[in-house]
Design an enzyme around this catalytic site. Structure first.
Site, PDB file in Angstrom:
ATOM      1  N   HIS A  93       6.934 -10.673 -15.985  1.00 57.01           N
ATOM      2  CA  HIS A  93       6.699 -11.317 -14.687  1.00 57.01           C
ATOM      3  C   HIS A  93       7.480 -10.586 -13.606  1.00 57.01           C
ATOM      4  O   HIS A  93       8.671 -10.317 -13.755  1.00 57.01           O
ATOM      5  CB  HIS A  93       7.126 -12.783 -14.733  1.00 57.01           C
ATOM      6  CG  HIS A  93       6.807 -13.535 -13.474  1.00 57.01           C
ATOM      7  ND1 HIS A  93       5.598 -14.173 -13.270  1.00 57.01           N
ATOM      8  CD2 HIS A  93       7.540 -13.718 -12.351  1.00 57.01           C
ATOM      9  CE1 HIS A  93       5.601 -14.734 -12.079  1.00 57.01           C
ATOM     10  NE2 HIS A  93       6.758 -14.478 -11.498  1.00 57.01           N
ATOM     11  N   HIS A 100       9.111  -2.489 -10.416  1.00 61.16           N
ATOM     12  CA  HIS A 100       8.568  -2.668  -9.064  1.00 61.16           C
ATOM     13  C   HIS A 100       9.151  -1.563  -8.202  1.00 61.16           C
ATOM     14  O   HIS A 100      10.363  -1.455  -8.047  1.00 61.16           O
ATOM     15  CB  HIS A 100       8.934  -4.040  -8.493  1.00 61.16           C
ATOM     16  CG  HIS A 100       8.260  -4.313  -7.186  1.00 61.16           C
ATOM     17  ND1 HIS A 100       7.051  -4.973  -7.086  1.00 61.16           N
ATOM     18  CD2 HIS A 100       8.616  -3.979  -5.920  1.00 61.16           C
ATOM     19  CE1 HIS A 100       6.693  -5.059  -5.818  1.00 61.16           C
ATOM     20  NE2 HIS A 100       7.624  -4.455  -5.094  1.00 61.16           N
ATOM     21  N   CYS A 101       8.266  -0.736  -7.645  1.00 59.68           N
ATOM     22  CA  CYS A 101       8.701   0.478  -6.949  1.00 59.68           C
ATOM     23  C   CYS A 101       8.676   0.281  -5.435  1.00 59.68           C
ATOM     24  O   CYS A 101       7.608   0.074  -4.849  1.00 59.68           O
ATOM     25  CB  CYS A 101       7.798   1.650  -7.339  1.00 59.68           C
ATOM     26  SG  CYS A 101       8.297   3.208  -6.572  1.00 59.68           S
ATOM     27  N   CYS A 106       6.126  -9.532  -6.803  1.00 57.77           N
ATOM     28  CA  CYS A 106       4.663  -9.682  -6.722  1.00 57.77           C
ATOM     29  C   CYS A 106       4.224 -11.100  -7.075  1.00 57.77           C
ATOM     30  O   CYS A 106       3.071 -11.470  -6.819  1.00 57.77           O
ATOM     31  CB  CYS A 106       3.982  -8.689  -7.677  1.00 57.77           C
ATOM     32  SG  CYS A 106       4.220  -6.961  -7.227  1.00 57.77           S
TER      33      CYS A 106
END
Length: 308
Positions: A113, A127-128, A117
């Site tokens: 998760h 997550h970039c 987002c």
């Protein structure tokens, strides 16, 4: 990107370089590098992360039964009963079936998760902030190609600008507004090259081991505990998991990764066996760890492949 395009095409090639052949050659190669760089960057940004399919969502009756139960052991059993219908092999650190309370889904293997987002992402890597997107199953290949072409872009700019940087520095070319752009083109290209090489090298190592960034920090847990090599199939097969089996598409930003993100091949290791398969016939190890793995492709059934 826009400034580097203006500085290289106009200030360097059109206003500084006088040799016609050199000018045409530099512009041709530069535009190929720039297009691939921009294309992969675009795909990394605008390819939405893949989410678990509906079959992993809890039904209304299961959800009601789970939420009304206060005993944690009974809740674990409810999740286990639901997981029996799904090809789920990884477990939480506690040994329970991995479940997302926010998305109300049984997490497929390698799914996590993302709090930014606000969704569960299949084979989530990280997550970039560079692309303002979650990097996972749907766009991991695009992200790797983005790093690759960004490095190629920086190397080409630095190598072609260097001689003119020296000429400006030595006073062989007249001082003008082009000098500022050429000097900074070299510095910026080298700076980004160094920083990108560390990130690119790290992800090359991850691909070679068939791990995600999250799995490198916290090994996936199976029935008998964590196993860092649970999804490691060997270097060649690991590459194919990300880039596909047809090599002519490896360097093109089109989706060619194997599978659908819900099911992944696993090495045939005793600690990687699903407790739901405990009643299955035990198979003897007929080869090396690199050769023996459980192959699951979109089908809850399990095929054990043993290479002599």
């Amino acid at each position: 990107m826009l400034w580097s395009y203006y500085a290289y095409v106009f200030e360097l090639c059109l206003f500084t370089i006088t040799n016609g052949f050199e000018k045409v050659a530099y512009l041709a190669v530069f535009h190929v590098c720039f297009v691939m760089f921009a294309w992969t960057y675009w795909k990394s940004i605008f390819t939405p992360p893949s989410q678990p399919s509906k079959q992993f969502h809890m039904s209304y009756s299961d959800k009601e039964r789970y939420e009304n139960e206060e005993r944690s052991e009974v809740q674990k059993q409810i999740l286990l009963d639901i997981a029996k219908r799904l090809p789920v092999y990884t477990r939480a650190a506690s040994g329970a079936v991995r479940f997302c309370d926010r998305c109300q889904v049984i997490k497929p293997d390698r799914c996590h998760h993302c709090s930014l987002c606000e969704m569960c992402v299949l084979k989530m890597d990280h997550h970039c902030p560079w692309v303002n997107n979650c990097i996972g199953f749907s766009n991991y290949k695009f992200f790797l190609l983005f790093l690759t072409y960004a490095i190629v872009y920086c190397v080409f700019i630095a190598s072609t600008v260097l001689q003119y940087f020296i000429k400006f520095w030595a006073g062989e070319l007249p001082n003008g507004h082009a000098k500022f752009h050429v000097l900074f083109l070299l510095f910026v290209a080298l700076m980004f090259f160094v920083s990108l090489m560390f990130l690119f090298g790290y992800h090359c190592w991850l691909v070679a081991k068939n791990r995600s960034t999250l799995e490198a920090f916290q090994y996936p847990t199976f029935h008998n505990g964590p196993d860092k090599n649970g999804f490691n199939l060997g270097f060649s097969k690991n590459l194919q998991q990300v880039f596909g089996e047809d090599r002519k598409y490896w360097f093109i930003p089109t989706f060619t990764s194997l599978g659908d993100g819900h099911f992944f091949p696993m090495r045939f290791l005793s600690e990687s066996r699903n407790p739901l398969l405990a009643s299955e016939e035990q198979c003897e190890d007929g080869g090396s760890d690199e050769e023996n793995y459980i192959l699951r492709r979109g089908d809850p059934s399990v095929t054990i492949e043993l290479d002599a």
